[in-house]
Motif scaffolding. Structure first.
Motif, PDB file in Angstrom:
ATOM      1  N   PRO A  26     -67.946 -32.021 -35.058  1.00 24.13           N
ATOM      2  CA  PRO A  26     -67.322 -33.329 -35.255  1.00 24.13           C
ATOM      3  C   PRO A  26     -67.800 -34.332 -34.202  1.00 24.13           C
ATOM      4  CG  PRO A  26     -65.783 -31.826 -34.198  1.00 24.13           C
ATOM      5  CD  PRO A  26     -67.021 -31.019 -34.520  1.00 24.13           C
ATOM      6  N   VAL A  27     -67.686 -35.597 -34.533  1.00 21.44           N
ATOM      7  CA  VAL A  27     -67.978 -36.666 -33.586  1.00 21.44           C
ATOM      8  C   VAL A  27     -66.666 -37.000 -32.872  1.00 21.44           C
ATOM      9  CG1 VAL A  27     -68.652 -39.094 -33.355  1.00 21.44           C
ATOM     10  CG2 VAL A  27     -69.900 -37.574 -34.923  1.00 21.44           C
ATOM     11  N   GLU A  28     -66.719 -37.030 -31.556  1.00 19.82           N
ATOM     12  CA  GLU A  28     -65.533 -37.324 -30.759  1.00 19.82           C
ATOM     13  C   GLU A  28     -64.979 -38.704 -31.094  1.00 19.82           C
ATOM     14  OE1 GLU A  28     -68.486 -36.439 -29.617  1.00 19.82           O
ATOM     15  OE2 GLU A  28     -68.295 -34.717 -28.270  1.00 19.82           O
ATOM     16  N   LYS A  29     -63.656 -38.796 -31.066  1.00 23.91           N
ATOM     17  CA  LYS A  29     -62.965 -40.044 -31.394  1.00 23.91           C
ATOM     18  C   LYS A  29     -63.471 -41.201 -30.531  1.00 23.91           C
ATOM     19  CE  LYS A  29     -58.369 -42.052 -31.665  1.00 23.91           C
ATOM     20  NZ  LYS A  29     -57.203 -42.274 -30.841  1.00 23.91           N
ATOM     21  N   LYS A  89     -66.883 -36.266 -51.874  1.00 27.66           N
ATOM     22  CA  LYS A  89     -66.854 -37.322 -52.894  1.00 27.66           C
ATOM     23  C   LYS A  89     -68.015 -38.295 -52.701  1.00 27.66           C
ATOM     24  CE  LYS A  89     -62.934 -39.513 -53.140  1.00 27.66           C
ATOM     25  NZ  LYS A  89     -61.565 -40.048 -53.208  1.00 27.66           N
ATOM     26  N   LEU A  90     -68.296 -38.603 -51.447  1.00 28.72           N
ATOM     27  CA  LEU A  90     -69.407 -39.506 -51.164  1.00 28.72           C
ATOM     28  C   LEU A  90     -70.737 -38.875 -51.567  1.00 28.72           C
ATOM     29  CD1 LEU A  90     -70.445 -42.179 -50.012  1.00 28.72           C
ATOM     30  CD2 LEU A  90     -70.478 -41.070 -47.755  1.00 28.72           C
ATOM     31  N   SER A  91     -70.857 -37.580 -51.357  1.00 32.50           N
ATOM     32  CA  SER A  91     -72.117 -36.907 -51.683  1.00 32.50           C
ATOM     33  C   SER A  91     -72.385 -36.871 -53.187  1.00 32.50           C
ATOM     34  CB  SER A  91     -72.153 -35.497 -51.084  1.00 32.50           C
ATOM     35  OG  SER A  91     -71.220 -34.668 -51.723  1.00 32.50           O
ATOM     36  N   GLU A  92     -71.393 -37.211 -54.001  1.00 37.19           N
ATOM     37  CA  GLU A  92     -71.624 -37.360 -55.442  1.00 37.19           C
ATOM     38  C   GLU A  92     -72.398 -38.645 -55.750  1.00 37.19           C
ATOM     39  OE1 GLU A  92     -67.790 -37.238 -57.323  1.00 37.19           O
ATOM     40  OE2 GLU A  92     -67.374 -35.199 -56.601  1.00 37.19           O
ATOM     41  N   ALA A  93     -72.362 -39.584 -54.797  1.00 40.73           N
ATOM     42  CA  ALA A  93     -73.023 -40.875 -54.990  1.00 40.73           C
ATOM     43  C   ALA A  93     -74.279 -41.038 -54.139  1.00 40.73           C
ATOM     44  CB  ALA A  93     -72.050 -42.015 -54.676  1.00 40.73           C
ATOM     45  N   ALA A  94     -74.407 -40.219 -53.086  1.00 37.87           N
ATOM     46  CA  ALA A  94     -75.539 -40.371 -52.170  1.00 37.87           C
ATOM     47  C   ALA A  94     -75.812 -39.055 -51.456  1.00 37.87           C
ATOM     48  CB  ALA A  94     -75.231 -41.448 -51.133  1.00 37.87           C
ATOM     49  N   ARG A  95     -77.039 -38.885 -51.069  1.00 33.68           N
ATOM     50  CA  ARG A  95     -77.374 -37.735 -50.237  1.00 33.68           C
ATOM     51  C   ARG A  95     -77.015 -38.088 -48.801  1.00 33.68           C
ATOM     52  NH1 ARG A  95     -83.148 -34.724 -49.418  1.00 33.68           N
ATOM     53  NH2 ARG A  95     -82.302 -33.019 -48.170  1.00 33.68           N
ATOM     54  N   ILE A  96     -76.067 -37.347 -48.219  1.00 32.17           N
ATOM     55  CA  ILE A  96     -75.595 -37.687 -46.873  1.00 32.17           C
ATOM     56  C   ILE A  96     -75.962 -36.623 -45.831  1.00 32.17           C
ATOM     57  CG2 ILE A  96     -73.781 -39.214 -47.730  1.00 32.17           C
ATOM     58  CD1 ILE A  96     -71.775 -36.933 -47.035  1.00 32.17           C
ATOM     59  N   TYR A  97     -76.782 -35.657 -46.206  1.00 31.45           N
ATOM     60  CA  TYR A  97     -77.378 -34.707 -45.270  1.00 31.45           C
ATOM     61  C   TYR A  97     -76.353 -33.897 -44.473  1.00 31.45           C
ATOM     62  CZ  TYR A  97     -81.282 -37.678 -46.496  1.00 31.45           C
ATOM     63  OH  TYR A  97     -82.218 -38.393 -47.198  1.00 31.45           O
ATOM     64  N   ASP A  98     -75.191 -33.655 -45.039  1.00 35.34           N
ATOM     65  CA  ASP A  98     -74.134 -32.879 -44.376  1.00 35.34           C
ATOM     66  C   ASP A  98     -73.722 -33.460 -43.032  1.00 35.34           C
ATOM     67  OD1 ASP A  98     -73.861 -30.955 -46.442  1.00 35.34           O
ATOM     68  OD2 ASP A  98     -75.657 -29.924 -45.708  1.00 35.34           O
ATOM     69  N   ALA A  99     -73.847 -34.759 -42.876  1.00 34.85           N
ATOM     70  CA  ALA A  99     -73.412 -35.419 -41.643  1.00 34.85           C
ATOM     71  C   ALA A  99     -71.884 -35.395 -41.578  1.00 34.85           C
ATOM     72  CB  ALA A  99     -73.918 -36.856 -41.600  1.00 34.85           C
ATOM     73  N   PRO A 100     -71.319 -35.284 -40.380  1.00 32.45           N
ATOM     74  CA  PRO A 100     -69.867 -35.220 -40.252  1.00 32.45           C
ATOM     75  C   PRO A 100     -69.149 -36.562 -40.351  1.00 32.45           C
ATOM     76  CG  PRO A 100     -70.866 -34.997 -38.106  1.00 32.45           C
ATOM     77  CD  PRO A 100     -71.991 -35.043 -39.102  1.00 32.45           C
ATOM     78  N   VAL A 101     -69.896 -37.654 -40.278  1.00 28.12           N
ATOM     79  CA  VAL A 101     -69.297 -38.995 -40.370  1.00 28.12           C
ATOM     80  C   VAL A 101     -70.173 -39.845 -41.280  1.00 28.12           C
ATOM     81  CG1 VAL A 101     -68.673 -41.112 -39.123  1.00 28.12           C
ATOM     82  CG2 VAL A 101     -68.302 -38.889 -38.047  1.00 28.12           C
ATOM     83  N   ALA A 102     -69.524 -40.600 -42.140  1.00 30.16           N
ATOM     84  CA  ALA A 102     -70.230 -41.567 -42.976  1.00 30.16           C
ATOM     85  C   ALA A 102     -69.498 -42.900 -42.890  1.00 30.16           C
ATOM     86  CB  ALA A 102     -70.305 -41.086 -44.425  1.00 30.16           C
ATOM     87  N   LEU A 103     -70.253 -43.946 -42.692  1.00 28.11           N
ATOM     88  CA  LEU A 103     -69.714 -45.302 -42.655  1.00 28.11           C
ATOM     89  C   LEU A 103     -70.263 -46.038 -43.868  1.00 28.11           C
ATOM     90  CD1 LEU A 103     -70.350 -46.013 -38.859  1.00 28.11           C
ATOM     91  CD2 LEU A 103     -68.306 -45.025 -39.930  1.00 28.11           C
ATOM     92  N   VAL A 104     -69.393 -46.320 -44.820  1.00 29.63           N
ATOM     93  CA  VAL A 104     -69.794 -47.049 -46.021  1.00 29.63           C
ATOM     94  C   VAL A 104     -69.597 -48.531 -45.706  1.00 29.63           C
ATOM     95  CG1 VAL A 104     -69.396 -47.413 -48.486  1.00 29.63           C
ATOM     96  CG2 VAL A 104     -69.077 -45.118 -47.487  1.00 29.63           C
ATOM     97  N   VAL A 105     -70.699 -49.228 -45.546  1.00 31.25           N
ATOM     98  CA  VAL A 105     -70.646 -50.629 -45.133  1.00 31.25           C
ATOM     99  C   VAL A 105     -70.690 -51.501 -46.382  1.00 31.25           C
ATOM    100  CG1 VAL A 105     -71.694 -52.416 -43.698  1.00 31.25           C
ATOM    101  CG2 VAL A 105     -71.827 -50.001 -42.994  1.00 31.25           C
TER     102      VAL A 105
END
Length: 177
Positions: free
Chosen positions: A20-23, A58-74
């Motif tokens: 995880p990415v620290e808070k 759910k996001l990975s249904e729309a985009a390849r996110i490379y199993d990253a622990p955080v995604a920022l949908v801008v």
């Protein structure tokens, strides 16, 4: 680390550790986006922060996110985007991109890696996260701790065009295509 060193250190990471990415680091990255400049200071960006496994799936249904622990949908809020009055150019995409760039570089400074994603199914993304009509996803920034080998900062000598091919002083003269 000076800015040019930071910019050269950043690379598009497509392999992440299951950590995880620290808070504190995430909040630092988000703050960098918050203070980014926007046209007329209208701040039309809306960022959906995803960390829960079910939301990343759910996001990975729309985009390849490379199993990253955080995604920022801008996203841009079309109701808040500045429009240049002379030609009607809407600047929400530009503003969202500036925000993304700030966050991407802040992530690098924090020892995180990231990749900027523009190839995604916007319709699916909007459906999966019930985005209101006024919000349009512009890009996705995924980030975490890279599991691959960092790229050499020397790569820019080969991967980037020389300065004289993309920067022109006082006039464009003969632009190479």
């Amino acid at each position: 680390m000076n800015f040019l060193h930071l910019a050269k250190k950043r690379y598009s990471c497509r392999l992440y550790k299951d950590l995880p990415v620290e808070k504190e680091k995430l909040e630092y990255v988000l703050e960098a986006g918050r203070v980014a400049p926007t046209a007329k200071n209208l701040q039309p960006h809306r960022v959906l922060v995803l960390q829960k496994k079910e939301n990343l799936e759910k996001l990975s249904e729309a985009a390849r996110i490379y199993d990253a622990p955080v995604a920022l949908v801008v996203c841009k809020d079309k109701n808040d985007s500045w429009v240049r009055p002379l030609d009607g150019k809407e600047h929400g995409d530009v503003d969202a991109s500036i925000v993304t760039d700030h966050m991407m570089l802040a992530a690098t400074e924090q020892g995180l890696q990231s990749v900027w994603i523009c190839f995604f199914d916007a319709v699916r993304l909007k459906e999966n996260f019930s985005l209101p009509e006024n919000l349009e996803p512009v890009n996705i920034l995924v980030m975490g701790y890279g599991a691959d080998e960092p790229k050499s900062e020397l790569r820019h000598k080969e991967m980037r065009r020389p300065l004289e091919e993309t920067f022109y002083f006082e006039s464009f003269g003969e632009v190479k295509s």
